[in-house]
Design a protein around this motif. Sequence first.
Motif, PDB file in Angstrom:
ATOM      1  N   LYS A  23       0.986  -1.333  -0.101  1.00 60.55           N
ATOM      2  CA  LYS A  23      -0.003  -0.102   0.003  1.00 60.55           C
ATOM      3  C   LYS A  23       0.972   1.319   0.054  1.00 60.55           C
ATOM      4  O   LYS A  23       0.621   2.241  -0.598  1.00 60.55           O
ATOM      5  CB  LYS A  23      -0.805   0.013   1.341  1.00 60.55           C
ATOM      6  CG  LYS A  23      -1.947   0.901   1.085  1.00 60.55           C
ATOM      7  CD  LYS A  23      -2.866   0.846   2.475  1.00 60.55           C
ATOM      8  CE  LYS A  23      -3.908   1.756   2.151  1.00 60.55           C
ATOM      9  NZ  LYS A  23      -5.165   1.571   3.171  1.00 60.55           N
ATOM     10  N   ALA A  26       2.435   1.961  -3.403  1.00 63.86           N
ATOM     11  CA  ALA A  26       1.519   2.816  -4.405  1.00 63.86           C
ATOM     12  C   ALA A  26       1.305   4.241  -4.207  1.00 63.86           C
ATOM     13  O   ALA A  26       1.287   5.059  -4.933  1.00 63.86           O
ATOM     14  CB  ALA A  26       0.115   2.020  -4.166  1.00 63.86           C
ATOM     15  N   ARG A  27       1.430   4.184  -2.710  1.00 69.29           N
ATOM     16  CA  ARG A  27       1.221   5.580  -2.519  1.00 69.29           C
ATOM     17  C   ARG A  27       2.519   6.623  -2.890  1.00 69.29           C
ATOM     18  O   ARG A  27       2.448   7.594  -3.509  1.00 69.29           O
ATOM     19  CB  ARG A  27       1.213   6.039  -0.937  1.00 69.29           C
ATOM     20  CG  ARG A  27       1.209   7.390  -0.386  1.00 69.29           C
ATOM     21  CD  ARG A  27       1.054   7.315   1.159  1.00 69.29           C
ATOM     22  NE  ARG A  27       2.141   6.481   1.771  1.00 69.29           N
ATOM     23  CZ  ARG A  27       3.540   6.671   2.113  1.00 69.29           C
ATOM     24  NH1 ARG A  27       3.689   8.125   1.619  1.00 69.29           N
ATOM     25  NH2 ARG A  27       4.140   6.001   2.564  1.00 69.29           N
ATOM     26  N   LYS A  50      -4.578   6.130  -9.484  1.00 65.26           N
ATOM     27  CA  LYS A  50      -5.314   6.112  -8.258  1.00 65.26           C
ATOM     28  C   LYS A  50      -4.328   4.953  -7.495  1.00 65.26           C
ATOM     29  O   LYS A  50      -3.665   4.130  -7.822  1.00 65.26           O
ATOM     30  CB  LYS A  50      -6.596   5.248  -8.669  1.00 65.26           C
ATOM     31  CG  LYS A  50      -7.475   6.121  -9.603  1.00 65.26           C
ATOM     32  CD  LYS A  50      -8.238   7.229  -8.755  1.00 65.26           C
ATOM     33  CE  LYS A  50      -9.097   7.887  -9.699  1.00 65.26           C
ATOM     34  NZ  LYS A  50      -8.701   9.364 -10.164  1.00 65.26           N
ATOM     35  N   TYR A  51      -4.420   5.458  -6.263  1.00 68.21           N
ATOM     36  CA  TYR A  51      -3.535   4.300  -5.232  1.00 68.21           C
ATOM     37  C   TYR A  51      -4.080   3.026  -5.315  1.00 68.21           C
ATOM     38  O   TYR A  51      -3.178   2.119  -5.511  1.00 68.21           O
ATOM     39  CB  TYR A  51      -3.664   4.932  -3.595  1.00 68.21           C
ATOM     40  CG  TYR A  51      -2.926   6.274  -3.558  1.00 68.21           C
ATOM     41  CD1 TYR A  51      -1.895   6.626  -3.974  1.00 68.21           C
ATOM     42  CD2 TYR A  51      -3.485   7.059  -2.789  1.00 68.21           C
ATOM     43  CE1 TYR A  51      -1.135   7.855  -3.565  1.00 68.21           C
ATOM     44  CE2 TYR A  51      -3.151   8.400  -2.248  1.00 68.21           C
ATOM     45  CZ  TYR A  51      -2.016   8.784  -2.712  1.00 68.21           C
ATOM     46  OH  TYR A  51      -1.454   9.838  -2.485  1.00 68.21           O
ATOM     47  N   SER A  52      -5.360   2.847  -5.433  1.00 61.63           N
ATOM     48  CA  SER A  52      -5.881   1.337  -5.614  1.00 61.63           C
ATOM     49  C   SER A  52      -5.486   0.836  -6.909  1.00 61.63           C
ATOM     50  O   SER A  52      -5.046  -0.602  -6.643  1.00 61.63           O
ATOM     51  CB  SER A  52      -7.458   1.373  -5.379  1.00 61.63           C
ATOM     52  OG  SER A  52      -8.037   2.047  -6.545  1.00 61.63           O
ATOM     53  N   ASP A  53      -5.485   1.244  -7.940  1.00 58.44           N
ATOM     54  CA  ASP A  53      -4.910   0.789  -9.220  1.00 58.44           C
ATOM     55  C   ASP A  53      -3.342   0.343  -9.158  1.00 58.44           C
ATOM     56  O   ASP A  53      -3.089  -1.008  -9.471  1.00 58.44           O
ATOM     57  CB  ASP A  53      -5.103   1.694 -10.423  1.00 58.44           C
ATOM     58  CG  ASP A  53      -6.607   1.837 -10.623  1.00 58.44           C
ATOM     59  OD1 ASP A  53      -7.334   1.113 -10.264  1.00 58.44           O
ATOM     60  OD2 ASP A  53      -7.019   2.835 -11.660  1.00 58.44           O
ATOM     61  N   GLN A  55      -1.477   0.045  -6.557  1.00 57.42           N
ATOM     62  CA  GLN A  55      -1.650  -1.258  -5.384  1.00 57.42           C
ATOM     63  C   GLN A  55      -1.916  -2.472  -6.104  1.00 57.42           C
ATOM     64  O   GLN A  55      -1.200  -3.497  -5.718  1.00 57.42           O
ATOM     65  CB  GLN A  55      -2.413  -0.854  -4.314  1.00 57.42           C
ATOM     66  CG  GLN A  55      -2.432  -1.989  -3.140  1.00 57.42           C
ATOM     67  CD  GLN A  55      -3.136  -1.487  -1.943  1.00 57.42           C
ATOM     68  OE1 GLN A  55      -3.600  -0.393  -1.606  1.00 57.42           O
ATOM     69  NE2 GLN A  55      -3.632  -2.441  -1.119  1.00 57.42           N
ATOM     70  N   GLN A  56      -2.791  -2.525  -6.819  1.00 61.61           N
ATOM     71  CA  GLN A  56      -3.044  -3.870  -7.389  1.00 61.61           C
ATOM     72  C   GLN A  56      -2.135  -4.240  -8.384  1.00 61.61           C
ATOM     73  O   GLN A  56      -1.682  -5.416  -8.377  1.00 61.61           O
ATOM     74  CB  GLN A  56      -4.463  -3.734  -8.299  1.00 61.61           C
ATOM     75  CG  GLN A  56      -5.755  -3.795  -7.335  1.00 61.61           C
ATOM     76  CD  GLN A  56      -6.863  -3.401  -8.300  1.00 61.61           C
ATOM     77  OE1 GLN A  56      -7.061  -3.357  -9.522  1.00 61.61           O
ATOM     78  NE2 GLN A  56      -8.078  -3.448  -7.570  1.00 61.61           N
ATOM     79  N   TRP A  58       0.969  -3.854  -7.858  1.00 58.34           N
ATOM     80  CA  TRP A  58       2.058  -3.910  -6.932  1.00 58.34           C
ATOM     81  C   TRP A  58       1.968  -5.500  -6.617  1.00 58.34           C
ATOM     82  O   TRP A  58       2.779  -6.331  -6.239  1.00 58.34           O
ATOM     83  CB  TRP A  58       2.357  -3.216  -6.019  1.00 58.34           C
ATOM     84  CG  TRP A  58       3.460  -2.011  -6.580  1.00 58.34           C
ATOM     85  CD1 TRP A  58       3.119  -0.737  -6.930  1.00 58.34           C
ATOM     86  CD2 TRP A  58       4.878  -2.248  -6.781  1.00 58.34           C
ATOM     87  NE1 TRP A  58       4.157  -0.287  -7.464  1.00 58.34           N
ATOM     88  CE2 TRP A  58       5.252  -1.033  -7.248  1.00 58.34           C
ATOM     89  CE3 TRP A  58       5.824  -3.347  -6.594  1.00 58.34           C
ATOM     90  CZ2 TRP A  58       6.658  -0.544  -7.847  1.00 58.34           C
ATOM     91  CZ3 TRP A  58       7.082  -2.937  -6.984  1.00 58.34           C
ATOM     92  CH2 TRP A  58       7.382  -1.700  -7.649  1.00 58.34           C
ATOM     93  N   GLU A  59       0.451  -5.666  -6.123  1.00 55.58           N
ATOM     94  CA  GLU A  59       0.299  -7.068  -5.552  1.00 55.58           C
ATOM     95  C   GLU A  59       0.294  -8.190  -6.399  1.00 55.58           C
ATOM     96  O   GLU A  59       0.649  -9.174  -6.143  1.00 55.58           O
ATOM     97  CB  GLU A  59      -1.262  -6.952  -5.341  1.00 55.58           C
ATOM     98  CG  GLU A  59      -1.493  -6.039  -3.813  1.00 55.58           C
ATOM     99  CD  GLU A  59      -2.964  -5.820  -3.671  1.00 55.58           C
ATOM    100  OE1 GLU A  59      -3.709  -6.080  -4.470  1.00 55.58           O
ATOM    101  OE2 GLU A  59      -3.088  -5.507  -2.564  1.00 55.58           O
TER     102      GLU A  59
END
Length: 178
Positions: A23, A26-27, A50-53, A55-56, A58-59
């Motif tokens: 997380k 991503a930030r 978007k942080y969430s995109d 983050q995905q 990187w996951e």
Amino acid sequence: MAAAKDHTFAPFEILPVEVDDIKSLARIYVDCFWENYKGILSKEYLYSLKYSDVQQAWERKIPRRPTEGGTLVFHGPDGDVAGFIDYGPAREHEHGIPGEIYDFYILKKYQKSGMGKQLFEAVVKDFKNRGYDCFYLCTFKENPSKGFFINNGAKLLKESPFEFNGKAYQEEYFYFEI
């Protein structure tokens, strides 16, 4: 007279990335795009990050096998990740260079603290341990932070035009000998 800015953030620690750090990666990635590429990339593109995109993405990347490279993170005084470097085998083989730094981002407030140099030196050591004699990285020609690479031995390998988000840019490939 203004006080000198304190660029020391000791103690800090460089560690291999953990799943709990994703997380923060991503930030940092999104925030550093704003810090480094505002005025280079369009505001529309920057606002689309978007942080969430991220983050995905990187996951999907982490965890990976150690033979495929690594990601090192810098934990700031508050314990949160403040910068990272991601590296591994070269994705392009046109010049016979075995290694590549894929991403290298440090929040502005931690730049010039020595942390970037330590992250970079840790990667050089790992590449050397893998038997690599050189590596490269690619960046926007307009990247305001590319002086760091030049100051750490980068040699310009090539410039290349590319299209990003519908606009033409120049990128520079720098290589480093170990």
